[in-house]
Design an enzyme around this catalytic site. Sequence first.
Site, PDB file in Angstrom:
ATOM      1  N   ARG A 132      70.670  45.855  91.675  1.00 24.77           N
ATOM      2  CA  ARG A 132      70.089  46.390  92.922  1.00 24.77           C
ATOM      3  C   ARG A 132      70.026  47.916  92.935  1.00 24.77           C
ATOM      4  NH1 ARG A 132      73.208  41.972  94.763  1.00 24.77           N
ATOM      5  NH2 ARG A 132      71.892  40.273  95.569  1.00 24.77           N
ATOM      6  N   LYS A 154      58.373  57.447  91.969  1.00 25.29           N
ATOM      7  CA  LYS A 154      57.502  56.275  91.970  1.00 25.29           C
ATOM      8  C   LYS A 154      57.642  55.564  90.618  1.00 25.29           C
ATOM      9  CE  LYS A 154      53.318  56.661  93.735  1.00 25.29           C
ATOM     10  NZ  LYS A 154      52.000  57.209  94.113  1.00 25.29           N
ATOM     11  N   GLU A 196      46.025  66.319  85.387  1.00 23.36           N
ATOM     12  CA  GLU A 196      46.948  66.391  86.517  1.00 23.36           C
ATOM     13  C   GLU A 196      47.203  67.839  86.928  1.00 23.36           C
ATOM     14  OE1 GLU A 196      47.961  63.971  88.312  1.00 23.36           O
ATOM     15  OE2 GLU A 196      47.849  62.145  87.104  1.00 23.36           O
ATOM     16  N   LYS A 240      54.608  69.426  93.065  1.00 18.98           N
ATOM     17  CA  LYS A 240      54.989  68.026  93.246  1.00 18.98           C
ATOM     18  C   LYS A 240      56.276  67.934  94.079  1.00 18.98           C
ATOM     19  CE  LYS A 240      54.660  63.520  92.250  1.00 18.98           C
ATOM     20  NZ  LYS A 240      54.647  62.949  90.893  1.00 18.98           N
ATOM     21  N   GLU A 250      55.359  58.330 100.547  1.00 15.98           N
ATOM     22  CA  GLU A 250      53.908  58.293 100.639  1.00 15.98           C
ATOM     23  C   GLU A 250      53.421  57.739 101.974  1.00 15.98           C
ATOM     24  OE1 GLU A 250      50.990  57.965  96.955  1.00 15.98           O
ATOM     25  OE2 GLU A 250      51.517  55.978  97.693  1.00 15.98           O
ATOM     26  N   ARG A 254      51.913  62.875 101.060  1.00 11.16           N
ATOM     27  CA  ARG A 254      52.020  62.629  99.629  1.00 11.16           C
ATOM     28  C   ARG A 254      50.765  61.980  99.051  1.00 11.16           C
ATOM     29  NH1 ARG A 254      57.288  60.251  96.368  1.00 11.16           N
ATOM     30  NH2 ARG A 254      56.286  60.073  94.348  1.00 11.16           N
ATOM     31  N   ASN A 258      47.165  61.666  95.081  1.00  9.23           N
ATOM     32  CA  ASN A 258      46.305  60.643  94.491  1.00  9.23           C
ATOM     33  C   ASN A 258      44.869  61.126  94.308  1.00  9.23           C
ATOM     34  OD1 ASN A 258      48.176  58.397  94.226  1.00  9.23           O
ATOM     35  ND2 ASN A 258      48.227  58.396  96.468  1.00  9.23           N
ATOM     36  N   HIS A 261      42.711  59.617  91.685  1.00 10.20           N
ATOM     37  CA  HIS A 261      43.363  58.405  91.202  1.00 10.20           C
ATOM     38  C   HIS A 261      42.736  57.123  91.741  1.00 10.20           C
ATOM     39  CE1 HIS A 261      46.260  61.357  89.960  1.00 10.20           C
ATOM     40  NE2 HIS A 261      47.071  60.452  89.468  1.00 10.20           N
ATOM     41  N   HIS A 265      41.832  54.715  88.888  1.00 10.78           N
ATOM     42  CA  HIS A 265      42.471  53.419  88.670  1.00 10.78           C
ATOM     43  C   HIS A 265      41.435  52.318  88.483  1.00 10.78           C
ATOM     44  CE1 HIS A 265      46.543  54.684  90.676  1.00 10.78           C
ATOM     45  NE2 HIS A 265      46.369  55.201  89.477  1.00 10.78           N
ATOM     46  N   HIS A 278      45.308  57.638  81.089  1.00  9.32           N
ATOM     47  CA  HIS A 278      45.383  57.807  82.536  1.00  9.32           C
ATOM     48  C   HIS A 278      44.749  59.122  82.983  1.00  9.32           C
ATOM     49  CE1 HIS A 278      46.847  57.690  86.613  1.00  9.32           C
ATOM     50  NE2 HIS A 278      47.529  58.807  86.439  1.00  9.32           N
TER      51      HIS A 278
END
Length: 384
Positions: A132, A154, A196, A240, A250, A254, A258, A261, A265, A278
């Site tokens: 956990r 993330k 990026e 960042k 997010e 935040r 993206n 992105h 994606h 990517h």
Amino acid sequence: MTAAPAECSPRTIRVQLSADPYPVVIGAGCLARLGEQIGDRGFREGTKVLVVTNPLVHQHYGTIALESLRQAGFEASELVVEAGEDRKTLATVARIHDAAFEHRLERGSLIVALGGGVVGDMAGFAAATWLRGIAVVQVPTTLLAMVDAAIGGKTGVNHPGGKNLIGAFHQPRLVLIDPTTLATLPEREFRAGMAEVIKYGVIGDAALFAELEAAGDIGSMAAVGPALLQTLLERSAAAKARVVAADEREGGLRAILNYGHTLGHVVETLCGYGTWLHGEAVAIGMVAAGEIALAKRLWSAEEQRRQKALIAAAGLPQRWPSLDPAAVLRCLQADKKVKDGRVRFVLPTRIGAVEIRDDVDSERILAALSAQISPESNPDQTSP
């Protein structure tokens, strides 16, 4: 094995989260002091540490990392996994869990992610879900991971229906960035990382964008040079860190990270993971977002020209691949940022500023992509 410089005079940038703040340490040769840096974070001698890496990084830097950990008194072991986007799956995470069980990792143990963004995402997700949640340290070895993926917590893996749909927020205890590890990074991956960096310029750092423009060729480590590289690493990490500190999970701000992105994606998912890197997909997505912003009169044709010119200077692709429009729209609906059935886009309003919009209709999306269409879906294509 690639030797690391003995001296490390790092710059530290803090991610100021309210509950668990942590440092981003940037310095040439710091990989050789990984054990010392982890010890400074409160981990005691005898702590069990599992280093997760990929074959190429293991070849160059695995021994340096393990020796540093063992010299600091940690009980260190290593797991080498294949780490392409097509391997970023629950099956690979299960291998990390198996290694954690084999080496008897406890709640006070630690996973070190030594590699690029794929290794970081999978090792971070494994740490988030083992017992956990145990600690993770991110040691990125690609430019993309250094400026983006390793910072912010993330973690996750891909699903056939979309990228990073399975995951968790799990902040690292430390991010250790050694720029000398980029010496063994393939040039194509260096270029992908620059996407990026350009993103940070567009979303909130007009001065960084201008500095990149003034540099001319930014498509290789040799062209960028050590001084500008250090600047890019520090400015990107700081940007960042600021956004993550303001919006850890997010919920609002935040989402600007993206930029490029959402449509990027789509390219990765529909073209097949691994066809485009990517960062290459993000570059295509940024141009597409710029086209949508231009159509909505959010920014000017001159600003879109500057964005495209800088992406070209990094040797990155810009044209949209030939994809079925209906499949594009279906893929967009599976995006994590969809809210109440509406796709949220990060769109530029000027160089250095963006806003989040959910009022982009399907016709406008497809029209912008059609204007950007590529005659060939070729991952090596970099011309407009």
